[in-house]
Design a protein around this motif. Sequence first.
Motif, PDB file in Angstrom:
ATOM      1  N   LEU A 274      -0.782   5.496   3.458  1.00  0.00           N
ATOM      2  CA  LEU A 274      -1.727   4.675   4.221  1.00  0.00           C
ATOM      3  C   LEU A 274      -1.070   4.028   5.436  1.00  0.00           C
ATOM      4  CD1 LEU A 274      -3.812   2.910   1.451  1.00  0.00           C
ATOM      5  CD2 LEU A 274      -4.473   4.815   2.888  1.00  0.00           C
ATOM      6  N   GLU A 275       0.248   4.035   5.487  1.00  0.00           N
ATOM      7  CA  GLU A 275       0.955   3.315   6.548  1.00  0.00           C
ATOM      8  C   GLU A 275       1.458   4.231   7.663  1.00  0.00           C
ATOM      9  OE1 GLU A 275       0.949   0.319   7.029  1.00  0.00           O
ATOM     10  OE2 GLU A 275       1.293  -0.925   5.267  1.00  0.00           O
ATOM     11  N   ASP A 276       1.376   5.541   7.459  1.00  0.00           N
ATOM     12  CA  ASP A 276       2.040   6.483   8.356  1.00  0.00           C
ATOM     13  C   ASP A 276       1.040   7.563   8.758  1.00  0.00           C
ATOM     14  OD1 ASP A 276       3.559   8.504   9.463  1.00  0.00           O
ATOM     15  OD2 ASP A 276       5.222   8.240   8.063  1.00  0.00           O
ATOM     16  N   TRP A 277       0.765   7.677  10.064  1.00  0.00           N
ATOM     17  CA  TRP A 277      -0.298   8.583  10.509  1.00  0.00           C
ATOM     18  C   TRP A 277      -0.001  10.052  10.170  1.00  0.00           C
ATOM     19  CZ3 TRP A 277       0.803  12.493  13.898  1.00  0.00           C
ATOM     20  CH2 TRP A 277       2.028  12.387  14.589  1.00  0.00           C
TER      21      TRP A 277
ATOM     22  N   PRO B  10       0.831  -1.207   0.000  1.00  0.00           N
ATOM     23  CA  PRO B  10       0.000   0.000   0.000  1.00  0.00           C
ATOM     24  C   PRO B  10       0.863   1.253   0.000  1.00  0.00           C
ATOM     25  CG  PRO B  10       0.050  -0.983   2.181  1.00  0.00           C
ATOM     26  CD  PRO B  10       0.759  -1.924   1.290  1.00  0.00           C
ATOM     27  N   PRO B  11       0.332   2.360  -0.568  1.00  0.00           N
ATOM     28  CA  PRO B  11       1.087   3.615  -0.614  1.00  0.00           C
ATOM     29  C   PRO B  11       1.529   4.064   0.771  1.00  0.00           C
ATOM     30  CG  PRO B  11      -0.911   3.775  -1.928  1.00  0.00           C
ATOM     31  CD  PRO B  11      -0.997   2.491  -1.163  1.00  0.00           C
TER      32      PRO B  11
END
Lengths: 201, 201, 201
Positions: free
Chosen positions: A59-62, A55-56
């Motif tokens: 989407l993984e990092d708040w 996933p980009p």
Amino acid sequence: MLLAVLDLVGIFVFGITGALVGVRKNLDVFGIQVLALVTGLGGGFLRDVLIGVTPPAALEDWRYLAVPVAAGLLTFFLHPRIGRVERLVNIFDAAGLALFCVTGALKAIDYGLSPLSAALLGTISGIGGGVVRDVLSGRVPVVLRSEIYATPAFLGAGIVVLASALGYHALWVPISAAVVCFLIRLVAIRRGWNAPLPRNP
Amino acid sequence: MLLAVLDLVGIFVFGITGALVGVRKNLDVFGIQVLALVTGLGGGFLRDVLIGVTPPAALEDWRYLAVPVAAGLLTFFLHPRIGRVERLVNIFDAAGLALFCVTGALKAIDYGLSPLSAALLGTISGIGGGVVRDVLSGRVPVVLRSEIYATPAFLGAGIVVLASALGYHALWVPISAAVVCFLIRLVAIRRGWNAPLPRNP
Amino acid sequence: MLLAVLDLVGIFVFGITGALVGVRKNLDVFGIQVLALVTGLGGGFLRDVLIGVTPPAALEDWRYLAVPVAAGLLTFFLHPRIGRVERLVNIFDAAGLALFCVTGALKAIDYGLSPLSAALLGTISGIGGGVVRDVLSGRVPVVLRSEIYATPAFLGAGIVVLASALGYHALWVPISAAVVCFLIRLVAIRRGWNAPLPRNP
């Protein structure tokens, strides 16, 4: 590290343009947030999907969510009179374009893409956010309107790619590339530069 | 199994909304089918591409095509008077949103995404079909218009993600999450809930 | 080899349609180039991302950029009177549709997709460029308007898939499939074939 900072600043300024267009279109606070999010993150999503990074990152990092939300809220509370919105959209959009064309090219190089691909991916990720914003809010995309837009983005991305191919990896390379793209775009807006129109035979 | 059933029901109701918008726009039977297909399958395509599942499930399984085609044909023959179309679009769209935010989050968890990513992917796949439908048919996307839309989708996806993180994998989890999202969205439509608009200084 | 040639011809004719729409919308030379690029490359990008081929072929090969740029410049200098633009858009668009549905299906087969997936991917890559062009320039996408469009694309892709499943890999298969799709689409345009409209009860 520098890449992440420039990326987040780019997301912030693109988020502001999305929120300002939302204010202009008289959307409520949620609609404005959504437009800030898709404008801030759209170019990066497109870049990551085309490179094959799923996933980009966003989407993984708040932080990639917090930044456009902050841009949206800030704009919601502090936006100027409607009449002056369009000028601000253009200026912040120029900053976002400059930052994204550079970070897009850097990320593409990191993932081993060829110089040409990297320059194009930089251009696409610079243009992407604005296109998504304008299509969703029913405006003619800025990249199609009568001013120099894709060209400075390609130039900024090209400088980064060229410097990397020549072995320069210093901090000042992406920063000066972004400044070059930003200034050309800004002058084009100020002067109202227009490229030739098609003749009507 | 449950995932596939909920997914297909979501595709069916989104397909109906696409077909109804096509009826409203006076498209012919083919245009209506196309709009039913892209609305039904758009959110799932976006989800699968962002997770990195290529080709998307919908391209590998004939049921994923048969369902929106059936939705389109059914709507073509049985649609109500034009005047009542918009209300039906909103209700079926709320059902699709509720089902997709849940199945999107479940699929993202299955592919090992982090809780935050999974909740976001659920939200994106819930919103995606409606955005594609509205952009293609020249409407302002429903997610930008003045009502609670992305929030209940994020809530529904969040319930599924939270339950999964806490170890609950029972059937009633996704179903209640979808019901919660659907009811909030429905109340928002009925009451005409509006979020605050930007002040004009 | 044949695949690449047909692909480039398809990009060229789609590029011309993008540029013609740009001329019609009175865009300047840069806007016209951008529209030629996204129309020429849009369908292939969509196809490659859905198959999971990243970065898309068009980003790795300079010919994929040179061709739509050439199409854009040629159209800019040689375009006809505005009044006759729309007819030309339709004819070139039919040619692009026919070529892309065939090359899309061939590429999907090469990457080991199932027959159904390959036929659908062919259809999607045929339709994709025109949808991107029409959405960006604020037109109702041609695939939704009142004529036979997706059906001949699916037919063309289906012929290629069927022939491949039966073991025919000769040059004339994709060429005749493209001709079949092109002719059906052309007759539909000429005759103004319309599919049934929804009854208003």
